[in-house]
Enzyme design. Structure first.
Site, PDB file in Angstrom:
ATOM      1  N   ASN A  10       0.797  -1.238   0.000  1.00 19.00           N
ATOM      2  CA  ASN A  10       0.000   0.000   0.000  1.00 19.00           C
ATOM      3  C   ASN A  10       0.826   1.284   0.000  1.00 19.00           C
ATOM      4  O   ASN A  10       0.268   2.364  -0.110  1.00 19.00           O
ATOM      5  CB  ASN A  10      -1.000   0.024   1.177  1.00 19.00           C
ATOM      6  CG  ASN A  10      -1.952  -1.154   1.109  1.00 19.00           C
ATOM      7  OD1 ASN A  10      -2.604  -1.349   0.088  1.00 19.00           O
ATOM      8  ND2 ASN A  10      -2.020  -1.960   2.156  1.00 19.00           N
ATOM      9  N   ARG A  17      -3.657   7.527  -0.440  1.00 13.93           N
ATOM     10  CA  ARG A  17      -3.968   6.759   0.759  1.00 13.93           C
ATOM     11  C   ARG A  17      -3.926   7.625   2.024  1.00 13.93           C
ATOM     12  O   ARG A  17      -2.896   8.225   2.331  1.00 13.93           O
ATOM     13  CB  ARG A  17      -2.879   5.691   0.853  1.00 13.93           C
ATOM     14  CG  ARG A  17      -2.852   4.937   2.086  1.00 13.93           C
ATOM     15  CD  ARG A  17      -1.613   4.080   2.167  1.00 13.93           C
ATOM     16  NE  ARG A  17      -1.808   3.171   3.260  1.00 13.93           N
ATOM     17  CZ  ARG A  17      -0.854   2.544   3.903  1.00 13.93           C
ATOM     18  NH1 ARG A  17       0.395   2.706   3.526  1.00 13.93           N
ATOM     19  NH2 ARG A  17      -1.126   1.751   4.887  1.00 13.93           N
ATOM     20  N   ASN A  73      10.658  -0.365   4.815  1.00 13.71           N
ATOM     21  CA  ASN A  73       9.379  -0.020   5.421  1.00 13.71           C
ATOM     22  C   ASN A  73       8.458  -1.206   5.108  1.00 13.71           C
ATOM     23  O   ASN A  73       7.906  -1.294   4.015  1.00 13.71           O
ATOM     24  CB  ASN A  73       8.808   1.271   4.846  1.00 13.71           C
ATOM     25  CG  ASN A  73       7.507   1.664   5.547  1.00 13.71           C
ATOM     26  OD1 ASN A  73       6.895   0.848   6.252  1.00 13.71           O
ATOM     27  ND2 ASN A  73       7.084   2.898   5.362  1.00 13.71           N
ATOM     28  N   ALA A  76       2.253  -2.850   6.515  1.00 15.32           N
ATOM     29  CA  ALA A  76       1.417  -3.677   7.395  1.00 15.32           C
ATOM     30  C   ALA A  76       2.100  -4.976   7.812  1.00 15.32           C
ATOM     31  O   ALA A  76       1.809  -5.512   8.893  1.00 15.32           O
ATOM     32  CB  ALA A  76       0.087  -3.982   6.710  1.00 15.32           C
ATOM     33  N   GLU A  97      14.817  -0.128   9.856  1.00 14.65           N
ATOM     34  CA  GLU A  97      13.361  -0.135   9.651  1.00 14.65           C
ATOM     35  C   GLU A  97      12.870   1.305   9.687  1.00 14.65           C
ATOM     36  O   GLU A  97      13.282   2.080  10.555  1.00 14.65           O
ATOM     37  CB  GLU A  97      12.738  -0.934  10.809  1.00 14.65           C
ATOM     38  CG  GLU A  97      11.238  -0.900  10.883  1.00 14.65           C
ATOM     39  CD  GLU A  97      10.737  -1.593  12.167  1.00 14.65           C
ATOM     40  OE1 GLU A  97      11.562  -1.919  13.054  1.00 14.65           O
ATOM     41  OE2 GLU A  97       9.514  -1.772  12.271  1.00 14.65           O
ATOM     42  N   HIS A  99       9.296   3.923   9.217  1.00 16.11           N
ATOM     43  CA  HIS A  99       7.850   4.111   9.065  1.00 16.11           C
ATOM     44  C   HIS A  99       7.577   5.598   8.921  1.00 16.11           C
ATOM     45  O   HIS A  99       8.167   6.408   9.652  1.00 16.11           O
ATOM     46  CB  HIS A  99       7.086   3.585  10.287  1.00 16.11           C
ATOM     47  CG  HIS A  99       7.317   2.138  10.515  1.00 16.11           C
ATOM     48  ND1 HIS A  99       6.663   1.169   9.788  1.00 16.11           N
ATOM     49  CD2 HIS A  99       8.165   1.490  11.353  1.00 16.11           C
ATOM     50  CE1 HIS A  99       7.091  -0.017  10.185  1.00 16.11           C
ATOM     51  NE2 HIS A  99       8.011   0.147  11.121  1.00 16.11           N
ATOM     52  N   ARG A 106      -0.352   5.060  17.438  1.00 19.50           N
ATOM     53  CA  ARG A 106      -1.564   4.749  16.670  1.00 19.50           C
ATOM     54  C   ARG A 106      -2.307   3.568  17.325  1.00 19.50           C
ATOM     55  O   ARG A 106      -2.256   3.425  18.540  1.00 19.50           O
ATOM     56  CB  ARG A 106      -1.180   4.479  15.202  1.00 19.50           C
ATOM     57  CG  ARG A 106      -0.561   5.709  14.527  1.00 19.50           C
ATOM     58  CD  ARG A 106      -0.202   5.446  13.083  1.00 19.50           C
ATOM     59  NE  ARG A 106      -1.372   5.097  12.304  1.00 19.50           N
ATOM     60  CZ  ARG A 106      -1.330   4.599  11.064  1.00 19.50           C
ATOM     61  NH1 ARG A 106      -0.147   4.404  10.490  1.00 19.50           N
ATOM     62  NH2 ARG A 106      -2.439   4.300  10.420  1.00 19.50           N
TER      63      ARG A 106
HETATM   64  C1  DQA Z   1       3.567   2.258   7.980  1.00 21.57           C
HETATM   65  C2  DQA Z   1       2.821   1.961   9.279  1.00 21.57           C
HETATM   66  C3  DQA Z   1       2.095   0.634   9.204  1.00 21.57           C
HETATM   67  O1  DQA Z   1       1.403   0.373  10.421  1.00 21.57           O
HETATM   68  C4  DQA Z   1       1.095   0.653   8.074  1.00 21.57           C
HETATM   69  O2  DQA Z   1       0.470  -0.611   7.955  1.00 21.57           O
HETATM   70  C5  DQA Z   1       1.673   1.102   6.781  1.00 21.57           C
HETATM   71  C6  DQA Z   1       2.658   2.166   6.769  1.00 21.57           C
HETATM   72  C7  DQA Z   1       4.203   3.669   7.977  1.00 21.57           C
HETATM   73  O3  DQA Z   1       5.044   3.910   7.119  1.00 21.57           O
HETATM   74  O4  DQA Z   1       3.843   4.508   8.796  1.00 21.57           O
HETATM   75  O5  DQA Z   1       1.263   0.632   5.726  1.00 21.57           O
HETATM   76  O6  DQA Z   1       4.625   1.321   7.841  1.00 21.57           O
END
Ligand code: DQA
Length: 147
Positions: A10, A17, A73, A76, A97, A99, A106
């Site tokens: 995604n 999004r 990244n 999910a 990692e 995000h 969240r």
């Molecule tokens: C994410 C955070 C995840 O929880 C989420 O499912 C994403 C994007 C972020 O970049 O903030 O798809 O990895």
């Protein structure tokens, strides 16, 4: 120094999004920024995005011997994928990692990250800039010779 940058499911929908969470800039904008930042600090990057867990596992495995580090990244899959964690452990490359959002503030289910059990560093909540920070961290970590 060659870095594989992996974006999970995604993230190709950035810009469309949930812009209140992920911003209005597009995935193409992110890719352009990452390429530019990598160039500025002398890293050779390959960018990969997939919506499929097994494809991401394959790509991590194929990084062995071809890349010096991984910026990921997992989107999910962060919160669900033992397979991605195991692939990172299997290749043993330095990994960071990242995000875009602050996963710690969240929903409850976003607070746990399998990938964090391996990654040498986790950056969250800094938007696109987190990728730049991750690239710099990887450059320094690899330069210092550590896993
Ligand atoms: C994410 C955070 C995840 O929880 C989420 O499912 C994403 C994007 C972020 O970049 O903030 O798809 O990895």
């Amino acid at each position: 120094m060659r870095i594989l940058v992996i974006n999970g499911p995604n993230l190709n929908m950035l810009g469309i999004r949930e812009p209140d969470i992920y911003g209005k800039r597009t995935f193409r904008d992110l890719e352009q920024s990452v390429r530019a930042w990598a160039g500025e600090i002398g890293l050779d990057v390959e960018l990969y995005q997939s919506n499929h867990e097994g494809d991401i596992v394959d790509r991590i495995q194929a990084a062995l011997g071809r890349f010096d580090g991984i910026l990921i990244n997992p989107a999910a899959y962060t919160h669900t994928s033992v397979a991605i964690l195991d692939a990172l452990k299997a290749v043993g490359l330095p990994a960071c990692e990242v995000h875009l959002s602050d996963i710690s503030s969240r929903e409850e289910f976003r607070k746990f990250s399998y990938v964090s059990l391996y990654a040498g560093k986790t950056i969250a909540g800094k938007g696109f800039d987190g990728y730049r920070e991750g690239l710099v961290w990887l450059r320094d970590r690899i330069g210092a010779g550590g896993p």
